[in-house]
Design a protein around this motif. Structure first.
Motif, PDB file in Angstrom:
ATOM      1  N   TRP A  54       0.782  -1.120   0.082  1.00 20.86           N
ATOM      2  CA  TRP A  54      -0.253  -0.197  -0.106  1.00 20.86           C
ATOM      3  C   TRP A  54       1.061   1.373   0.072  1.00 20.86           C
ATOM      4  O   TRP A  54       0.724   2.394  -0.813  1.00 20.86           O
ATOM      5  N   GLU A  57       2.193   1.296  -3.370  1.00 19.07           N
ATOM      6  CA  GLU A  57       1.164   2.305  -4.435  1.00 19.07           C
ATOM      7  C   GLU A  57       0.961   3.631  -4.210  1.00 19.07           C
ATOM      8  O   GLU A  57      -0.081   4.382  -4.743  1.00 19.07           O
ATOM      9  N   LEU A  58       0.957   4.451  -2.842  1.00 20.76           N
ATOM     10  CA  LEU A  58       0.502   5.479  -2.548  1.00 20.76           C
ATOM     11  C   LEU A  58       1.302   6.498  -1.994  1.00 20.76           C
ATOM     12  O   LEU A  58       1.242   7.735  -3.077  1.00 20.76           O
ATOM     13  N   ARG A  92      -4.552   3.932 -10.580  1.00 19.77           N
ATOM     14  CA  ARG A  92      -3.495   4.111  -9.961  1.00 19.77           C
ATOM     15  C   ARG A  92      -3.567   3.423  -8.827  1.00 19.77           C
ATOM     16  O   ARG A  92      -2.975   3.329  -7.903  1.00 19.77           O
ATOM     17  N   PHE A  93      -4.919   3.664  -8.288  1.00 18.57           N
ATOM     18  CA  PHE A  93      -5.076   2.192  -7.200  1.00 18.57           C
ATOM     19  C   PHE A  93      -5.493   1.019  -7.271  1.00 18.57           C
ATOM     20  O   PHE A  93      -5.575   0.894  -6.226  1.00 18.57           O
ATOM     21  N   THR A  94      -5.540   0.779  -8.175  1.00 18.88           N
ATOM     22  CA  THR A  94      -5.929  -0.653  -7.606  1.00 18.88           C
ATOM     23  C   THR A  94      -5.129  -1.819  -9.521  1.00 18.88           C
ATOM     24  O   THR A  94      -5.405  -2.739  -9.449  1.00 18.88           O
TER      25      THR A  94
END
Length: 189
Positions: A54, A57-58, A92-94
């Motif tokens: 996470w 990704e963030l 972007r988040f998936t």
């Protein structure tokens, strides 16, 4: 290959050495395609530390554009087809998580195929791992359909009626075989 059959908590079928080899080849190609350019090829990432994933990704605050390859666009579709900006932001988040999941499913299937010893043993899938097989068979079928240009029932019917001497005929038989495998696996549940 015969139909999948369920016996207790295991779903099984027999596969020839050629079928095992074909599936292994398709799965490796799928892993390479999905992992291309992401550092994910051949690895499902660090599944033991979701917080690290996470954070990674963030940390990347740039929208992710859709892939150029039409097969990847089918495997990793836009969430908002009419809004490219929203799709890129959603992606972007998936995107990484979806790619990792597809690679993990392929690796599960490869593990079961390895246990067949090249088709000398039956393919045995524990019921709790059937979902991985169903997802990866769907991904493989979508990939083959993309390479064949199948986009709807009309193009599927056109491709199904090509002559045997057409260079695409082998790929059509793979597409049909994957459909048979999917259907009998679902029915065995």
């Amino acid at each position: 290959m015969h139909k999948f059959k369920r016996r207790g908590g295991v779903i099984s079928t027999d596969l020839s050495a050629d079928e095992v080899g074909m599936l292994e080849s398709l799965l490796h190609e799928l892993i390479d395609l999905i992992g291309e350019g992401t550092g994910e090829a051949g690895s499902a990432g660090d599944a033991d530390d979701p917080f690290a994933a996470w954070a990674e990704e963030l940390a990347d605050d740039q929208p992710v554009e859709p892939p150029d390859d039409p097969v990847l666009r089918r495997l990793l579709p836009d969430a908002y087809p009419d809004d490219p900006k929203a799709s890129a932001e959603f992606r972007r988040f998936t995107d990484r998580t979806l790619r990792r999941k597809k690679i993990t499913d392929a690796e599960v299937a490869l593990g079961h195929l390895a246990a067949t010893e090249g088709g000398r043993q039956d393919l045995r899938i524990p019921v709790e791992e059937v979902d991985s097989w169903l997802r990866v068979l769907t991904s493989l079928r979508l990939a083959v359909a993309g390479r064949l240009g199948i986009t709807d029932n009309v193009t599927a019917d056109e491709i199904a009626s090509i002559p045997e001497d057409d260079p695409r005929s082998f790929l059509v038989s793979v597409y049909d075989w994957l459909g048979f495998a999917q259907e009998t696996l679902v029915l065995a549940l």
